[in-house]
Write a protein that holds these residues in place. Structure first.
Motif, PDB file in Angstrom:
ATOM      1  N   ALA A  35      82.464  46.537   5.723  1.00 15.92           N
ATOM      2  CA  ALA A  35      82.484  46.485   7.187  1.00 15.92           C
ATOM      3  C   ALA A  35      83.438  47.532   7.726  1.00 15.92           C
ATOM      4  CB  ALA A  35      82.927  45.104   7.643  1.00 15.92           C
ATOM      5  N   GLY A  36      83.102  48.107   8.867  1.00 14.10           N
ATOM      6  CA  GLY A  36      84.021  49.063   9.481  1.00 14.10           C
ATOM      7  C   GLY A  36      83.396  50.429   9.646  1.00 14.10           C
ATOM      8  N   SER A  37      84.225  51.393  10.030  1.00 12.68           N
ATOM      9  CA  SER A  37      83.731  52.727  10.341  1.00 12.68           C
ATOM     10  C   SER A  37      83.620  53.567   9.082  1.00 12.68           C
ATOM     11  CB  SER A  37      84.713  53.409  11.289  1.00 12.68           C
ATOM     12  OG  SER A  37      85.872  53.764  10.564  1.00 12.68           O
ATOM     13  N   SER A  38      83.258  54.825   9.267  1.00 10.79           N
ATOM     14  CA  SER A  38      83.145  55.729   8.120  1.00 10.79           C
ATOM     15  C   SER A  38      84.520  56.054   7.522  1.00 10.79           C
ATOM     16  CB  SER A  38      82.436  57.019   8.532  1.00 10.79           C
ATOM     17  OG  SER A  38      83.235  57.739   9.446  1.00 10.79           O
ATOM     18  N   ALA A  39      85.576  55.484   8.102  1.00  6.38           N
ATOM     19  CA  ALA A  39      86.893  55.612   7.467  1.00  6.38           C
ATOM     20  C   ALA A  39      86.964  54.718   6.238  1.00  6.38           C
ATOM     21  CB  ALA A  39      87.996  55.242   8.454  1.00  6.38           C
ATOM     22  N   GLY A  40      86.042  53.786   6.120  1.00  6.65           N
ATOM     23  CA  GLY A  40      85.982  52.997   4.898  1.00  6.65           C
ATOM     24  C   GLY A  40      86.222  51.512   5.069  1.00  6.65           C
ATOM     25  N   GLY A  41      86.611  51.095   6.263  1.00  4.21           N
ATOM     26  CA  GLY A  41      86.768  49.667   6.498  1.00  4.21           C
ATOM     27  C   GLY A  41      88.087  49.088   6.030  1.00  4.21           C
ATOM     28  N   TYR A  42      89.102  49.939   5.913  1.00  2.48           N
ATOM     29  CA  TYR A  42      90.412  49.447   5.468  1.00  2.48           C
ATOM     30  C   TYR A  42      91.003  48.478   6.478  1.00  2.48           C
ATOM     31  CZ  TYR A  42      90.453  52.446   1.436  1.00  2.48           C
ATOM     32  OH  TYR A  42      90.147  52.997   0.228  1.00  2.48           O
ATOM     33  N   LEU A  43      90.971  48.874   7.734  1.00  2.20           N
ATOM     34  CA  LEU A  43      91.557  48.015   8.753  1.00  2.20           C
ATOM     35  C   LEU A  43      90.903  46.631   8.710  1.00  2.20           C
ATOM     36  CD1 LEU A  43      92.660  48.711  12.252  1.00  2.20           C
ATOM     37  CD2 LEU A  43      90.843  47.038  11.994  1.00  2.20           C
ATOM     38  N   GLU A  44      89.580  46.611   8.681  1.00  5.22           N
ATOM     39  CA  GLU A  44      88.869  45.344   8.742  1.00  5.22           C
ATOM     40  C   GLU A  44      89.193  44.462   7.540  1.00  5.22           C
ATOM     41  OE1 GLU A  44      87.557  48.244   9.535  1.00  5.22           O
ATOM     42  OE2 GLU A  44      86.848  47.974  11.598  1.00  5.22           O
ATOM     43  N   TYR A  45      89.132  45.064   6.360  1.00  8.13           N
ATOM     44  CA  TYR A  45      89.338  44.220   5.187  1.00  8.13           C
ATOM     45  C   TYR A  45      90.787  43.748   5.085  1.00  8.13           C
ATOM     46  CZ  TYR A  45      89.384  42.209   0.608  1.00  8.13           C
ATOM     47  OH  TYR A  45      89.552  41.318  -0.422  1.00  8.13           O
ATOM     48  N   VAL A  46      91.725  44.647   5.335  1.00 10.53           N
ATOM     49  CA  VAL A  46      93.134  44.248   5.223  1.00 10.53           C
ATOM     50  C   VAL A  46      93.437  43.136   6.228  1.00 10.53           C
ATOM     51  CG1 VAL A  46      95.532  45.005   5.512  1.00 10.53           C
ATOM     52  CG2 VAL A  46      93.908  46.467   4.309  1.00 10.53           C
ATOM     53  N   ILE A  72      88.612  34.973   9.044  1.00  8.47           N
ATOM     54  CA  ILE A  72      88.157  36.025   9.952  1.00  8.47           C
ATOM     55  C   ILE A  72      87.335  37.009   9.119  1.00  8.47           C
ATOM     56  CG2 ILE A  72      88.889  37.834  11.567  1.00  8.47           C
ATOM     57  CD1 ILE A  72      89.958  35.286  12.559  1.00  8.47           C
ATOM     58  N   PRO A  73      86.032  36.891   9.118  1.00  8.52           N
ATOM     59  CA  PRO A  73      85.232  37.814   8.307  1.00  8.52           C
ATOM     60  C   PRO A  73      85.450  39.269   8.741  1.00  8.52           C
ATOM     61  CG  PRO A  73      83.861  36.067   9.265  1.00  8.52           C
ATOM     62  CD  PRO A  73      85.207  35.964   9.896  1.00  8.52           C
ATOM     63  N   ALA A  74      85.447  40.169   7.749  1.00  8.12           N
ATOM     64  CA  ALA A  74      85.722  41.581   8.045  1.00  8.12           C
ATOM     65  C   ALA A  74      84.750  42.149   9.065  1.00  8.12           C
ATOM     66  CB  ALA A  74      85.678  42.395   6.753  1.00  8.12           C
ATOM     67  N   ASP A  75      83.465  41.763   8.985  1.00  7.17           N
ATOM     68  CA  ASP A  75      82.532  42.379   9.942  1.00  7.17           C
ATOM     69  C   ASP A  75      82.689  41.811  11.352  1.00  7.17           C
ATOM     70  OD1 ASP A  75      81.521  40.114   8.889  1.00  7.17           O
ATOM     71  OD2 ASP A  75      79.463  40.839   8.629  1.00  7.17           O
ATOM     72  N   SER A  76      83.379  40.681  11.486  1.00  4.46           N
ATOM     73  CA  SER A  76      83.621  40.191  12.845  1.00  4.46           C
ATOM     74  C   SER A  76      84.745  40.990  13.496  1.00  4.46           C
ATOM     75  CB  SER A  76      83.968  38.703  12.831  1.00  4.46           C
ATOM     76  OG  SER A  76      85.308  38.526  12.397  1.00  4.46           O
ATOM     77  N   ILE A  77      85.550  41.657  12.659  1.00  2.00           N
ATOM     78  CA  ILE A  77      86.632  42.473  13.220  1.00  2.00           C
ATOM     79  C   ILE A  77      86.072  43.781  13.766  1.00  2.00           C
ATOM     80  CG2 ILE A  77      88.784  43.700  12.670  1.00  2.00           C
ATOM     81  CD1 ILE A  77      89.228  41.459  10.547  1.00  2.00           C
ATOM     82  N   GLY A 115      85.716  36.698  20.462  1.00  2.00           N
ATOM     83  CA  GLY A 115      86.499  35.470  20.407  1.00  2.00           C
ATOM     84  C   GLY A 115      87.368  35.369  19.172  1.00  2.00           C
ATOM     85  N   SER A 116      87.655  34.184  18.730  1.00  2.00           N
ATOM     86  CA  SER A 116      88.458  33.851  17.552  1.00  2.00           C
ATOM     87  C   SER A 116      89.811  34.559  17.513  1.00  2.00           C
ATOM     88  CB  SER A 116      87.681  34.100  16.263  1.00  2.00           C
ATOM     89  OG  SER A 116      87.410  35.476  16.120  1.00  2.00           O
ATOM     90  N   GLY A 117      90.391  34.827  18.669  1.00  2.00           N
ATOM     91  CA  GLY A 117      91.735  35.400  18.706  1.00  2.00           C
ATOM     92  C   GLY A 117      91.780  36.888  18.423  1.00  2.00           C
ATOM     93  N   LEU A 118      90.622  37.501  18.217  1.00  2.00           N
ATOM     94  CA  LEU A 118      90.577  38.934  17.930  1.00  2.00           C
ATOM     95  C   LEU A 118      90.384  39.723  19.210  1.00  2.00           C
ATOM     96  CD1 LEU A 118      88.200  39.239  14.878  1.00  2.00           C
ATOM     97  CD2 LEU A 118      90.605  39.886  14.955  1.00  2.00           C
ATOM     98  N   LYS A 119      91.084  40.844  19.286  1.00  2.00           N
ATOM     99  CA  LYS A 119      90.872  41.693  20.439  1.00  2.00           C
ATOM    100  C   LYS A 119      90.888  43.149  19.999  1.00  2.00           C
ATOM    101  CE  LYS A 119      92.624  42.357  24.981  1.00  2.00           C
ATOM    102  NZ  LYS A 119      93.958  42.456  25.539  1.00  2.00           N
ATOM    103  N   ARG A 120      89.912  43.894  20.463  1.00  4.72           N
ATOM    104  CA  ARG A 120      89.841  45.303  20.107  1.00  4.72           C
ATOM    105  C   ARG A 120      89.871  46.121  21.384  1.00  4.72           C
ATOM    106  NH1 ARG A 120      87.351  46.913  14.932  1.00  4.72           N
ATOM    107  NH2 ARG A 120      87.389  49.165  14.888  1.00  4.72           N
ATOM    108  N   THR A 121      90.842  47.025  21.516  1.00  4.24           N
ATOM    109  CA  THR A 121      90.911  47.832  22.738  1.00  4.24           C
ATOM    110  C   THR A 121      91.002  49.310  22.391  1.00  4.24           C
ATOM    111  OG1 THR A 121      93.191  47.053  22.683  1.00  4.24           O
ATOM    112  CG2 THR A 121      91.905  46.463  24.610  1.00  4.24           C
TER     113      THR A 121
END
Ligand code: SF4
Lengths: 497, 361
Positions: A315-326, A339-344, A349-355
């Motif tokens: 899950a994640g961008s072409s950077a490799g999904g480090y942020l999501e998995y970590v 918190i599944p990685a692809d939901s990040i 919802g679920s307390g996650l916020k992306r800005t």
């Protein structure tokens, strides 16, 4: 060729223009330990003259790419060295040598040729030739196998291991910080897989190095896998394997040639040669073929997605999904939250916020808050492209960078937009940008997402290779590396302007 | 003699590199190899409005107002007043940093921000006319664009790495967010923003050696560049209708070379150029001053229409003053940016002296 912003600024432009500042030729090995002087003979060579007056001609100094990387002035062009050391022609000549050795029945000269293809390369080829990323990969596999390559692997495989190690490292450091056995200095943890960024940090911001994750990149983890695990299972020594990786940037060539990834005993590198997406396309064209006309063949199952046919991605961008998995791993390990990685990647919802910070997609903040109390638990960010990277470093140095983890990529838009990727027919700034976006979309729309734990082939390799488990004393040598500040040569020229 | 030396400002302990006028036109900042910035002003503010002067510069006609003991570790190569209020001063240094200084009544000048990023020597710093953007360039071949984010701090918004050598100088278009950079690679590059990204919209080729400096005409319709090749070149900005009514569409037109002052006009590299803000009747674009390695200060009068060149542009030498800084190089020439003080010219040289001149046609 075009390196990523940081590398271009710190190293290679200096290398490409011959400079008087190179100190390497002076560092000539002297033969005697006693006092002697070095003189230049009438033939222009260096002579070591002992007190007694006897002169020995000294070995001529060779400047290698590594010398260049460890120095900021330079006498020669790193570009030339890179091209000579790491090009598709190298691969072709190794394959030719194999054919010859086979024909002449010199079995001991045969080398097993392994090619690892990055998922970003597949996305770039897929975008240009209008294929799915899986098909793009399988066409490359067909081409390589026909050309005599023995194994074709997927670097998303070793990336899973890199992701696991990164998440584990983060959680360990986070816990140490909680119990106070760590200075604050270690946070934020900055991701380490982008060599453009590493090179820049080593050259210009040595004080930042302690923040950088020690985990190796997917390319280098695959390097160890191939030169140890695969070598063992084939019953050959590491130098009998020629390992090539196909990557989205030239910076990866610099990474592969770091001395940290050189095996002194067998005189071999974990990755012998890196070619870019553009170079493999050229190789196909030069072979009189075209991606459109190639058949398909699957990757080799040992080191690839979910067994031999299916490629998968994280899950994640072409950077490799480090942020999501970590973040996903840390949420579970530290706060017991699922918190599944692809939901990040697409939080709802679920307390996650992306800005988007100041509305720019290359700098995003992702926060995880406690669903009940609203307390902020984790604060992560993506920082892509030299400009944002630069601002992050400035904030970090002035103590104003409050993130826990940052996914750092030197290229704007991360690896989908690497300097070695295929270019659109039109190269206006606008179409370059649109192209990069469409490569990113191709990358994301590709294979189904998979977590490293779901990677069955990896589980199998791990049970054989690291039976003590990756949780127990870390197989540090295998998965971790280190960084070295590069001393800036002072500008000794005293140029007026 | 139409060029009158009004003041000689001594104090710097090393060569003076660059000058910047306060937007009010009533103060001048200079930076030097001695790592300081000095602020100068006429002792009697009425002096700027005078139109006759004693034959010899009267000592004390101008005085040193202030001094920034910069924290820079090496030469301060470039200095620039914030152009809207003049409350801040930016300095660029060979130590690789750019600093922003703000005046505080009690503390004097205080460093508000230090912009790091350039690998080595920063050669020039320039504010956009709105004061919102800052451009820097340097030996690392890059041009950086920074944006004010409040509190005196700046974020880097672009790092442009297309020049193939040392970038010597950057300057902004007077009305549009368009930047010109000049380089040791003999080219002039024009940069523009599109959709949050900066890119090079035009490369001006023609100089056969290092381009040292550049300046836009006050209405932005022309760019003048000076070079090591001993020429002064005038480039016409695209889609210019008249000097008062400009439609600036950089992508749609070409930056044609309008005029070249032939090489014989200068005998050594030209380091600095400045376009005066002298009230210009239509067709007359005012005066262009140059200075450089031949120690000579020159003033050209430019004509937009009816000139000898096929484009109708022409520049004629109207003043030539040898040894304006004695036997020393002239590093900077700068016309006062205020219309009402537009006859005032400041120069800086390797002799460590700043000279203030009054020009009457
Ligand atoms: S962001 Fe990716 S493509 Fe760009 S330099 Fe880093 S690793 Fe290479």
């Amino acid at each position: 060729m075009s390196f990523s912003g940081g590398v271009r600024l710190t190293d290679l432009n200096d290398f490409i223009a011959p400079s008087q500042e190179c100190i390497k030729p002076v560092e000539v090995k002297k033969t005697s330990a006693t006092k002697s002087t070095v003189e230049i003979g009438s033939d222009g060579g260096y002579y070591e003259v002992t007190k007694e007056g006897s002169a020995t001609k000294l070995e001529e100094a060779q400047v290698t790419l590594n010398d260049c990387l460890a120095c900021s002035g330079c006498v020669t062009s790193a570009e030339t060295i890179l091209i000579a050391m790491q090009s598709h022609e190298e691969l072709i000549s190794v394959l030719k040598a194999n054919v010859l050795a086979k024909r002449e029945q010199r079995n001991s000269d045969l080398r097993t040729v392994v090619v690892t293809i990055s998922p970003q390369t597949r996305a770039s080829i897929a975008r240009k030739y209008n294929l799915t990323t899986t098909k793009a990969g399988m066409r490359l596999a067909k081409f390589l196998k026909t050309a005599g390559v023995d194994f074709v692997f997927d670097s998303a495989f070793s990336r899973d291991l890199s992701l696991m190690a990164s998440a584990k490292e983060f959680v360990d450091l986070y816990r140490n910080r909680q119990v106070g056995s760590l200075s604050e200095q270690t946070f934020p943890i900055l991701s380490s897989w982008c060599p453009g960024w590493i090179c820049y940090a080593e050259k210009t911001h040595p004080e930042i190095l302690p923040y950088i994750s020690k985990v190796k990149s997917p390319q280098q983890i695959m390097g160890v896998l191939v030169k140890t695990y695969l070598a063992q299972s084939l019953g050959c020594s590491p130098d009998k394997i020629y390992h090539v990786s196909v990557m989205p940037c030239y910076d990866k060539k610099l990474e592969a040639s770091r001395s940290d990834f050189y095996n002194d005993m067998y005189r071999t590198r974990d990755v012998d040669c890196v070619i870019t997406t553009g170079e493999i396309e050229r190789m196909i064209v030069e072979a009189g073929s075209s991606v459109q006309d190639l058949d398909e063949q699957s990757f080799d199952g040992q080191f690839c997605g979910q067994g031999d046919l299916n490629l998968a991605r994280s899950a994640g961008s072409s950077a490799g999904g480090y942020l999501e998995y970590v973040m996903s791993y840390a949420a579970s390990a530290l706060f017991g939250m699922t918190i599944p990685a692809d939901s990040i990647a697409n939080p709802a919802g679920s307390g996650l916020k992306r800005t988007l910070v100041r509305n720019h997609p290359d700098h995003q903040e992702i926060t995880l808050s406690h669903p009940q109390t609203g307390e902020q638990l984790l604060r992560f960010a993506t920082v892509y492209g030299f400009r944002h990277l630069q601002n992050m470093v400035r904030k970090l140095k002035t103590g104003r960078c409050s993130y826990d983890y940052v996914e750092v990529a030197a290229c704007p838009g991360a690896c989908g937009n690497g300097g070695g990727q295929l270019r659109p027919p039109e190269t206006s700034p606008k179409s370059l940008k649109e192209w990069a976006n469409s490569v990113e979309n191709t990358y994301k729309a590709s294979e189904p997402c998979q977590t490293p734990e779901e990677n069955l082939a990896l589980a199998e390799v791990l049970s054989n290779w690291l039976p003590q488990g990756i949780d127990q004393p870390w197989p540090k040598k295998v998965l971790f590396t280190s960084y070295h500040a590069v001393q800036q040569a002072t500008n000794g020229l005293g140029v007026k302007w | 003699m139409t060029l009158i030396l009004v003041a000689e400002l001594e104090g710097h302990k090393d060569r003076v590199w660059q000058l910047s006028w306060h937007p009010s036109g009533e103060r001048l900042a200079s930076c030097s190899g001695d790592r300081t910035v000095r602020i100068w002003a006429p002792s009697d503010p009425g002096l700027l409005s005078a139109d006759s002067f004693p034959e010899k510069p009267a000592p004390g006609a101008w005085k040193a107002l202030d001094q920034i003991e910069s924290t820079h570790k090496r030469t301060v190569r470039s200095v620039a007043y914030e152009p809207t209020t003049g409350k801040q001063i930016a300095t660029a240094s060979f130590d690789g940093t750019t600093s922003i200084w703000e005046y505080d009544e009690y503390q004097g000048y205080e460093c508000e921000a230090t912009l790091e990023g350039h690998e080595n020597e920063v050669k020039c710093v320039s504010w956009s006319p709105s004061g919102q953007l800052l451009a820097t360039c340097g030996r690392d071949k890059s041009v950086w664009i920074w944006e004010a984010v409040g509190g005196g701090d700046f974020d880097c918004i672009s790092v442009l790495m297309e020049h193939t050598h040392d970038v010597k100088f950057v300057t902004w278009h007077p009305t549009e967010e368009i930047l010109a950079s000049v380089s040791y690679d003999n080219t002039v590059r024009i940069w523009k923003e599109d959709d949050d990204d900066w890119y090079c919209t035009k490369i001006l080729e023609g100089h056969t050696s290092t381009v040292w400096s550049a300046d836009f005409s006050p209405d932005g319709s022309y760019l003048v560049t000076v070079s090591d090749d001993l020429t002064v070149k005038f480039w016409k900005a695209p889609s210019v209708k008249t000097s008062s009514e400009i439609e600036f569409v950089p992508d749609s037109g070409s930056w044609d070379l309008a005029y070249t002052v032939p090489a014989q006009a200068h005998t050594r590299p030209i380091y600095s150029v400045s376009w005066s803000h002298h009230a210009s009747d239509s067709g007359n674009h005012g005066l262009v001053a140059t200075g450089g390695g031949d120690n000579t200060l020159r003033i050209f009068k430019t004509v937009l229409n009816g000139g000898r060149d096929k484009t109708g542009f022409e520049a004629t030498l109207v003043e030539e003053l040898k040894n304006a800084h004695g036997q020393y190089d002239i590093n900077c020439v700068k016309w006062n940016p205020c219309q009402k003080y537009s006859c005032w010219l400041a120069t800086a040289g390797d002799d460590g002296v700043v000279r203030i001149w009054y020009y009457t046609a």
